[in-house]
Design an enzyme around this catalytic site. Structure first.
Site, PDB file in Angstrom:
ATOM      1  N   CYS A   1     -55.605  73.271  -4.369  1.00 56.49           N
ATOM      2  CA  CYS A   1     -55.874  74.280  -4.278  1.00 56.49           C
ATOM      3  C   CYS A   1     -57.404  74.536  -4.088  1.00 56.49           C
ATOM      4  O   CYS A   1     -58.053  75.141  -3.645  1.00 56.49           O
ATOM      5  CB  CYS A   1     -55.941  75.091  -5.059  1.00 56.49           C
ATOM      6  SG  CYS A   1     -54.155  75.712  -5.366  1.00 56.49           S
TER       7      CYS A   1
ATOM      8  N   HIS B   1     -59.885  81.520  -7.656  1.00 55.91           N
ATOM      9  CA  HIS B   1     -58.777  80.780  -7.372  1.00 55.91           C
ATOM     10  C   HIS B   1     -57.469  81.925  -8.209  1.00 55.91           C
ATOM     11  O   HIS B   1     -57.896  82.455  -8.968  1.00 55.91           O
ATOM     12  CB  HIS B   1     -58.382  79.498  -7.681  1.00 55.91           C
ATOM     13  CG  HIS B   1     -57.667  78.660  -7.490  1.00 55.91           C
ATOM     14  ND1 HIS B   1     -56.769  79.171  -5.841  1.00 55.91           N
ATOM     15  CD2 HIS B   1     -56.817  78.138  -7.502  1.00 55.91           C
ATOM     16  CE1 HIS B   1     -56.062  78.754  -6.124  1.00 55.91           C
ATOM     17  NE2 HIS B   1     -55.676  78.171  -7.180  1.00 55.91           N
TER      18      HIS B   1
ATOM     19  N   ASN C   1     -50.502  82.509  -5.316  1.00 55.01           N
ATOM     20  CA  ASN C   1     -50.925  81.448  -5.391  1.00 55.01           C
ATOM     21  C   ASN C   1     -50.930  80.445  -3.734  1.00 55.01           C
ATOM     22  O   ASN C   1     -50.004  79.979  -4.077  1.00 55.01           O
ATOM     23  CB  ASN C   1     -50.972  80.343  -6.588  1.00 55.01           C
ATOM     24  CG  ASN C   1     -52.207  79.071  -6.349  1.00 55.01           C
ATOM     25  OD1 ASN C   1     -52.710  79.147  -5.033  1.00 55.01           O
ATOM     26  ND2 ASN C   1     -51.680  78.239  -7.030  1.00 55.01           N
TER      27      ASN C   1
HETATM   28  N1  ACO Z   1     -38.868  82.737 -15.129  1.00 56.59           N
HETATM   29  C1  ACO Z   1     -38.288  82.717 -16.629  1.00 56.59           C
HETATM   30  N2  ACO Z   1     -38.465  81.518 -17.284  1.00 56.59           N
HETATM   31  C2  ACO Z   1     -38.905  80.626 -16.871  1.00 56.59           C
HETATM   32  C3  ACO Z   1     -39.520  80.734 -15.866  1.00 56.59           C
HETATM   33  C4  ACO Z   1     -39.661  81.677 -14.839  1.00 56.59           C
HETATM   34  N3  ACO Z   1     -40.351  81.608 -13.661  1.00 56.59           N
HETATM   35  N4  ACO Z   1     -40.730  79.824 -15.775  1.00 56.59           N
HETATM   36  C5  ACO Z   1     -40.606  78.902 -16.680  1.00 56.59           C
HETATM   37  N5  ACO Z   1     -39.342  79.606 -17.659  1.00 56.59           N
HETATM   38  C6  ACO Z   1     -39.383  79.512 -19.119  1.00 56.59           C
HETATM   39  C7  ACO Z   1     -39.389  77.796 -19.747  1.00 56.59           C
HETATM   40  O1  ACO Z   1     -38.591  77.070 -18.641  1.00 56.59           O
HETATM   41  C8  ACO Z   1     -39.832  78.092 -21.585  1.00 56.59           C
HETATM   42  O2  ACO Z   1     -38.482  78.188 -21.482  1.00 56.59           O
HETATM   43  P1  ACO Z   1     -38.133  78.061 -22.811  1.00 56.59           P
HETATM   44  O3  ACO Z   1     -38.624  78.699 -23.912  1.00 56.59           O
HETATM   45  O4  ACO Z   1     -36.426  78.261 -23.605  1.00 56.59           O
HETATM   46  O5  ACO Z   1     -38.154  76.168 -22.901  1.00 56.59           O
HETATM   47  C9  ACO Z   1     -40.758  79.493 -20.977  1.00 56.59           C
HETATM   48  O6  ACO Z   1     -40.369  80.393 -20.054  1.00 56.59           O
HETATM   49  C10 ACO Z   1     -42.407  79.377 -21.653  1.00 56.59           C
HETATM   50  O7  ACO Z   1     -42.114  78.511 -20.497  1.00 56.59           O
HETATM   51  P2  ACO Z   1     -43.869  78.699 -20.721  1.00 56.59           P
HETATM   52  O8  ACO Z   1     -44.367  77.406 -19.506  1.00 56.59           O
HETATM   53  O9  ACO Z   1     -44.595  77.606 -21.515  1.00 56.59           O
HETATM   54  O10 ACO Z   1     -44.139  79.363 -19.823  1.00 56.59           O
HETATM   55  P3  ACO Z   1     -46.319  79.532 -20.087  1.00 56.59           P
HETATM   56  O11 ACO Z   1     -46.974  80.923 -20.866  1.00 56.59           O
HETATM   57  O12 ACO Z   1     -47.352  78.399 -20.083  1.00 56.59           O
HETATM   58  O13 ACO Z   1     -46.084  80.512 -18.420  1.00 56.59           O
HETATM   59  C11 ACO Z   1     -47.026  79.318 -15.725  1.00 56.59           C
HETATM   60  C12 ACO Z   1     -46.761  79.076 -17.799  1.00 56.59           C
HETATM   61  C13 ACO Z   1     -46.783  81.132 -15.443  1.00 56.59           C
HETATM   62  C14 ACO Z   1     -46.360  78.367 -15.082  1.00 56.59           C
HETATM   63  C15 ACO Z   1     -48.430  78.912 -16.953  1.00 56.59           C
HETATM   64  O14 ACO Z   1     -48.573  77.279 -17.023  1.00 56.59           O
HETATM   65  C16 ACO Z   1     -49.602  79.362 -15.632  1.00 56.59           C
HETATM   66  O15 ACO Z   1     -49.913  79.615 -15.045  1.00 56.59           O
HETATM   67  N6  ACO Z   1     -49.889  77.308 -15.625  1.00 56.59           N
HETATM   68  C17 ACO Z   1     -50.624  77.639 -14.843  1.00 56.59           C
HETATM   69  C18 ACO Z   1     -49.874  77.608 -13.355  1.00 56.59           C
HETATM   70  C19 ACO Z   1     -50.880  77.381 -11.682  1.00 56.59           C
HETATM   71  O16 ACO Z   1     -51.562  78.557 -11.839  1.00 56.59           O
HETATM   72  N7  ACO Z   1     -50.728  76.864 -11.212  1.00 56.59           N
HETATM   73  C20 ACO Z   1     -51.307  75.826  -9.711  1.00 56.59           C
HETATM   74  C21 ACO Z   1     -52.710  76.000 -10.502  1.00 56.59           C
HETATM   75  S1  ACO Z   1     -54.251  74.867  -8.902  1.00 56.59           S
HETATM   76  C22 ACO Z   1     -53.006  75.441  -7.454  1.00 56.59           C
HETATM   77  O17 ACO Z   1     -53.544  76.425  -7.170  1.00 56.59           O
HETATM   78  C23 ACO Z   1     -52.741  73.854  -6.968  1.00 56.59           C
END
Ligand code: ACO
Length: 332
Positions: free
Chosen positions: A120, A253, A283
């Site tokens: 990215c 970003h 994103n």
């Molecule tokens: N809908 C509902 N529930 C979900 C979803 C969804 N889309 N996705 C995950 N969950 C669930 C998980 O299974 C988990 O359930 P569990 O507790 O029963 O196991 C629960 O939600 C919590 O999951 P986490 O992964 O801990 O959630 P978190 O608060 O960390 O949020 C997220 C996840 C949004 C992906 C966050 O970690 C994030 O934004 N990370 C950065 C991701 C990113 O920006 N990537 C790209 C950047 S680099 C680039 O641009 C290439």
């Protein structure tokens, strides 16, 4: 690496264009494909909807109209361009490069044209590279494109990645200008973090499971993103003897509103100086920063003379910042 612009060598953005697919996919629509909800996606990411390419639509179908708009704004044609860099992880195909495809379509017969892969952060790497080639005298007028069609490499049954991404592309023209433009760049990569965000089966490494979909450790990427957005911004500002108070427009970003809010709070940027469009586009990877630039220019927030800080981060793990004085008027 970090470096400031060569004194007396003023290079800036003189044209800007962007293009997103027509199809809007809401959180409600995604909840038909995976077990998710609008509430979850809004609360964790701030994303309301994203644009998704049609089956037959590839990166160059978005990049080309963006490039044409950027050229028109700069008052140039393809024949005037001698360098084309396309930052992407979703080129039309591995080869020929999308850069070469675009050069052919634009009639840029004298241009060096290629693709650049830095996740990215690609657009920031490409900006720095084009700047370097212009400053070094290798090229006179560069077209830098950042864009991705990540919907093609997502697992549409994986809710943890599907809800985050969208498709889009932006293009800028870089050339010498009479007043100060780019001030500095800061770029970096931490390959040890590569396992947090990767695409198996996409190159010469053989995998037992050839599934070619984005794999991500969301929590690790979140930690990296919140740290690096702050660190890279502080480093580039310090290098230029400037402070965050000097920044008029901050373009991070567009990965997740929570990540952006965390960075702006830590940096101390007032919210009215922060450009956010991840709510509408998700994103878009390398498309993220040029799309945000286009939004800020269109709504009058980006004006000549303003100090603009852009920071990208992504797979690699990579990051990159650019600091510039904006020099371009919005199109009438
Ligand atoms: N809908 C509902 N529930 C979900 C979803 C969804 N889309 N996705 C995950 N969950 C669930 C998980 O299974 C988990 O359930 P569990 O507790 O029963 O196991 C629960 O939600 C919590 O999951 P986490 O992964 O801990 O959630 P978190 O608060 O960390 O949020 C997220 C996840 C949004 C992906 C966050 O970690 C994030 O934004 N990370 C950065 C991701 C990113 O920006 N990537 C790209 C950047 S680099 C680039 O641009 C290439």
């Amino acid at each position: 690496m970090i470096g400031t612009a060569k004194p007396g060598l003023d290079i800036s953005i003189t044209g800007l264009g962007c293009k997103v697919p027509d199809r809007v996919v809401t959180n409600e629509e995604l909840s038909q494909y995976v077990d998710t909800s609008n509430e979850w996606i809004m609360e964790r990411t701030g994303i309301r909807e994203r644009r998704i390419a049609a089956k037959e639509e590839a990166l160059s179908d978005l990049a080309l109209p963006a490039a044409r708009d950027a050229l028109a704004q700069a008052g140039l044609t393809g024949a005037d361009i001698d360098l084309i860099i396309v930052a992407t992880v979703t080129p039309d195909m591995a080869f020929p490069s999308t850069g070469a495809i675009i050069a052919d379509a634009l009639g840029a017969k004298d241009a060096a044209a290629y693709d650049l892969s830095a996740g990215c952060t690609g657009f920031m790497y490409a900006l720095a590279q084009a700047y370097g080639m212009l400053a070094g005298g290798l090229a006179q007028r560069a077209l830098v494109i950042g864009g991705d069609v990540l919907s093609k490499i997502l697992d549409w049954s994986d809710r943890s990645t599907l809800v985050l991404f969208g498709d889009g592309a932006g293009a800028v023209v870089l050339q010498a200008v009479p007043q100060q433009g780019f001030l500095a760049f800061e770029l970096g990569a931490d390959g040890a973090g590569g396992k947090s965000l990767w695409l198996p089966g996409s190159g010469s490494r053989f995998f037992e499971d050839p599934e070619r979909f984005v794999k991500m450790n969301g929590r690790e990427v979140f930690k990296f993103a919140t740290r690096i957005l702050v660190q890279s911004a502080e480093d580039i500002l310090a290098k230029c003897d400037l402070s965050i108070d000097d920044v008029d427009v901050y373009i991070p970003h567009q990965a997740n509103v929570r990540i952006i809010e965390h960075a702006t709070r830590k940096l101390g940027v007032p919210s009215d100086r922060v450009v956010i469009n991840v709510d509408r586009y998700g994103n878009t990877s390398s498309g993220s920063i040029p799309l945000a630039l286009a939004d800020a220019l269109a709504d009058g927030r980006l004006r000549p003379g303003q100090l603009v800080l852009m920071t990208g981060m992504g797979a690699g793990l990579t990051w990159g910042s650019a600091l510039m004085r904006w020099t371009m008027e919005a199109a009438a």
